[in-house]
Design a protein around this motif. Structure first.
Motif, mmCIF file in Angstrom:
data_model
loop_
_atom_site.group_PDB
_atom_site.id
_atom_site.type_symbol
_atom_site.label_atom_id
_atom_site.label_comp_id
_atom_site.label_asym_id
_atom_site.label_seq_id
_atom_site.Cartn_x
_atom_site.Cartn_y
_atom_site.Cartn_z
ATOM 1 N N TYR A 157 0.795 -1.226 0.000
ATOM 2 C CA TYR A 157 0.000 0.000 0.000
ATOM 3 C C TYR A 157 0.834 1.287 0.000
ATOM 4 N N THR A 158 2.084 1.231 0.391
ATOM 5 C CA THR A 158 2.990 2.358 0.620
ATOM 6 C C THR A 158 2.660 3.022 1.961
ATOM 7 N N PRO A 159 3.668 3.627 2.604
ATOM 8 C CA PRO A 159 3.457 4.212 3.927
ATOM 9 C C PRO A 159 2.388 5.302 3.971
ATOM 10 N N GLN A 160 2.196 6.010 2.852
ATOM 11 C CA GLN A 160 1.216 7.093 2.825
ATOM 12 C C GLN A 160 -0.221 6.599 2.840
ATOM 13 N N LYS A 161 -0.402 5.281 2.640
ATOM 14 C CA LYS A 161 -1.761 4.741 2.572
ATOM 15 C C LYS A 161 -2.038 3.715 3.666
ATOM 16 N N VAL A 162 -1.125 3.641 4.651
ATOM 17 C CA VAL A 162 -1.299 2.736 5.783
ATOM 18 C C VAL A 162 -1.371 3.565 7.058
ATOM 19 N N SER A 163 -2.330 3.257 7.897
ATOM 20 C CA SER A 163 -2.485 3.960 9.169
ATOM 21 C C SER A 163 -2.614 2.936 10.290
ATOM 22 N N TYR A 171 -12.295 9.920 8.507
ATOM 23 C CA TYR A 171 -10.850 9.797 8.329
ATOM 24 C C TYR A 171 -10.499 9.320 6.924
ATOM 25 N N LEU A 172 -11.178 8.306 6.452
ATOM 26 C CA LEU A 172 -10.890 7.764 5.130
ATOM 27 C C LEU A 172 -11.219 8.766 4.034
ATOM 28 N N SER A 173 -12.257 9.565 4.253
ATOM 29 C CA SER A 173 -12.644 10.568 3.257
ATOM 30 C C SER A 173 -11.628 11.690 3.161
ATOM 31 N N ALA A 174 -10.932 11.951 4.262
ATOM 32 C CA ALA A 174 -9.996 13.084 4.315
ATOM 33 C C ALA A 174 -8.556 12.685 4.021
ATOM 34 N N THR A 175 -8.281 11.405 3.873
ATOM 35 C CA THR A 175 -6.909 10.933 3.661
ATOM 36 C C THR A 175 -6.861 9.976 2.476
ATOM 37 N N LYS A 176 -5.636 9.503 2.175
ATOM 38 C CA LYS A 176 -5.449 8.497 1.126
ATOM 39 C C LYS A 176 -5.360 7.085 1.702
ATOM 40 N N VAL A 177 -5.636 6.950 2.997
ATOM 41 C CA VAL A 177 -5.448 5.677 3.685
ATOM 42 C C VAL A 177 -6.358 4.598 3.103
ATOM 43 N N GLN A 178 -5.755 3.434 2.863
ATOM 44 C CA GLN A 178 -6.494 2.280 2.350
ATOM 45 C C GLN A 178 -6.400 1.069 3.262
ATOM 46 N N ALA A 179 -5.499 1.124 4.252
ATOM 47 C CA ALA A 179 -5.300 -0.028 5.131
ATOM 48 C C ALA A 179 -5.047 0.456 6.555
ATOM 49 N N PHE A 180 -5.632 -0.270 7.514
ATOM 50 C CA PHE A 180 -5.429 0.005 8.927
ATOM 51 C C PHE A 180 -4.710 -1.161 9.582
ATOM 52 N N ARG A 234 -8.100 -4.440 6.650
ATOM 53 C CA ARG A 234 -7.643 -4.607 8.026
ATOM 54 C C ARG A 234 -6.374 -5.456 8.018
ATOM 55 N N VAL A 235 -5.299 -4.907 8.549
ATOM 56 C CA VAL A 235 -4.037 -5.630 8.664
ATOM 57 C C VAL A 235 -3.893 -6.044 10.123
ATOM 58 N N ASN A 236 -3.843 -7.350 10.355
ATOM 59 C CA ASN A 236 -3.873 -7.897 11.717
ATOM 60 C C ASN A 236 -2.584 -8.675 12.002
ATOM 61 N N PRO A 237 -1.528 -8.000 12.426
ATOM 62 C CA PRO A 237 -0.232 -8.683 12.562
ATOM 63 C C PRO A 237 -0.078 -9.512 13.826
ATOM 64 N N ILE A 238 -0.959 -9.340 14.831
ATOM 65 C CA ILE A 238 -0.779 -10.101 16.077
ATOM 66 C C ILE A 238 -1.975 -10.990 16.387
ATOM 67 N N LEU A 239 -2.678 -11.418 15.376
ATOM 68 C CA LEU A 239 -3.802 -12.336 15.586
ATOM 69 C C LEU A 239 -3.393 -13.568 16.385
ATOM 70 N N HIS A 240 -2.203 -14.041 16.122
ATOM 71 C CA HIS A 240 -1.719 -15.302 16.676
ATOM 72 C C HIS A 240 -1.071 -15.143 18.043
ATOM 73 N N TRP A 241 -1.055 -13.937 18.588
ATOM 74 C CA TRP A 241 -0.433 -13.690 19.881
ATOM 75 C C TRP A 241 -1.389 -14.004 21.024
ATOM 76 N N LYS A 242 -0.826 -14.471 22.134
ATOM 77 C CA LYS A 242 -1.590 -14.667 23.357
ATOM 78 C C LYS A 242 -1.395 -13.456 24.272
ATOM 79 N N HIS A 287 8.158 9.395 5.555
ATOM 80 C CA HIS A 287 6.914 10.019 5.988
ATOM 81 C C HIS A 287 6.605 9.604 7.422
ATOM 82 N N PRO A 288 5.920 10.455 8.157
ATOM 83 C CA PRO A 288 5.581 10.095 9.538
ATOM 84 C C PRO A 288 4.592 8.943 9.585
ATOM 85 N N ILE A 289 4.561 8.266 10.701
ATOM 86 C CA ILE A 289 3.548 7.237 10.933
ATOM 87 C C ILE A 289 2.175 7.901 10.950
#
Length: 302
Positions: free
Chosen positions: A97-103, A188-197, A226-234, A143-145
């Motif tokens: 997605y590139t950093p500008q489109k991930v939040s 938020y989505l309407s005001a930004t280029k974000v495509q993924a959270f 939806r990006v879920n990197p810790i689904l597998h965490w306890k 770019h900033p987070i």
């Protein structure tokens, strides 16, 4: 709170925008986050033994002298594998997605805090690994987070303070939305280029059992990934990570809270109460099923 030092990365100022008023702080964020990535991946490459944890973060009020390392609070090979998998998911999302489109969805809770630290590490790695290829393009600027904080009424002041601390420390471009989950997302989505959270959902969370690392939003919500990197965490993995790598987290968890919603729906976990009436810190709890014992259930969990 930093990972391993590496002098080879100290002169990468070409990654950053030319605004001199922000270059130094952005550079500091980049270098610290890159060091965290190196610490996480170096630990994974030496994962044959467990590492005992120590509590060492200044934002935590729990007295270090009173802290005793428990046998279940160890960074082991299983957790390091999970960390590695989480980083791979995040790096893939950034490339896709590139950093500008991930939040990041950030509310100051423990899971969102884990995701913040993993994401900033993955983002720094992304920029460093693409330094040579992108040296003459706009992508050479870091770019900033990006972040979204869906605020709620009766929020804990200590949560608000911690969110503000992270916003400053990691230079997050954080938007606050007070208009509820659906309307807040839509605004938020309407005001930004974000495509993924990037989200801090785990399998044990409500609605977490049927999610995948990349899961589109529900049909009745605005469209995003939806990006879920810790689904597998306890639950205990969260504390192994935060304590083991000496990362900041909200002080409420040192006071016996294990799951945070509003101040009217969240209470100290009764399973952490001692015979004297005080409460042990959240990392003393080892049973995932008791994580929300201090909650009056609501849909939005931290």
């Amino acid at each position: 709170m930093k990972g391993f030092e590496d002098d080879d990365h100290e002169n990468n100022s070409t990654l950053f925008a030319s605004d001199s008023s922000s270059t130094r702080s952005q550079t500091d964020v980049y270098l610290e986050s890159l060091q965290l990535y190196q610490a996480l991946t170096k630990s994974h490459s030496h994962s044959s033994s467990s590492t005992s944890l120590v509590l060492s973060d200044p934002l935590s009020s729990h007295n270090q002298q009173n802290h005793q390392t428990h046998h279940f609070l160890q960074i082991d090979a299983d957790l390091l594998d999970k960390i590695n998998e989480s980083l791979q998911i995040l790096v893939s999302a950034i490339h896709m997605y590139t950093p500008q489109k991930v939040s990041i969805a950030f509310n100051g809770g423990k899971d969102a805090t884990v995701v913040l630290h993993l994401y900033r590490a993955a983002l720094a790695h992304y920029y460093y690994s693409n330094l040579d290829q992108n040296a003459h393009s706009n992508n050479s600027e870091m770019h900033p987070i990006l972040g979204l904080y869906l605020t709620q009424t009766d929020e804990f002041k200590k949560i608000e303070d911690f969110v503000a601390f992270c916003e400053r420390k990691y230079q997050i471009k954080l938007e606050r939305e007070p208009n509820g989950f659906y309307k807040g997302l839509n605004n938020y989505l309407s005001a930004t280029k974000v495509q993924a959270f990037v989200m801090g959902t785990r399998r044990t969370d409500p609605d977490g059992a049927h999610l995948y690392p990349f899961t589109p939003s529900s049909p009745d919500y605005p469209k995003f990934m939806r990006v879920n990197p810790i689904l597998h965490w306890k639950y205990i993995d969260v504390w192994k990570f935060l304590l083991g790598f000496k990362l900041p987290y909200c002080v409420l968890y040192d006071e016996g809270f294990t799951s945070l919603g509003s101040s009217l729906s969240s209470f100290q976990n009764p399973f952490l109460q001692t015979s004297s009436g005080s409460f042990n810190p959240a990392f003393y709890l080892s049973d995932d099923n008791k994580e929300r014992a201090g909650r009056v259930f609501k849909k939005n969990q931290h």
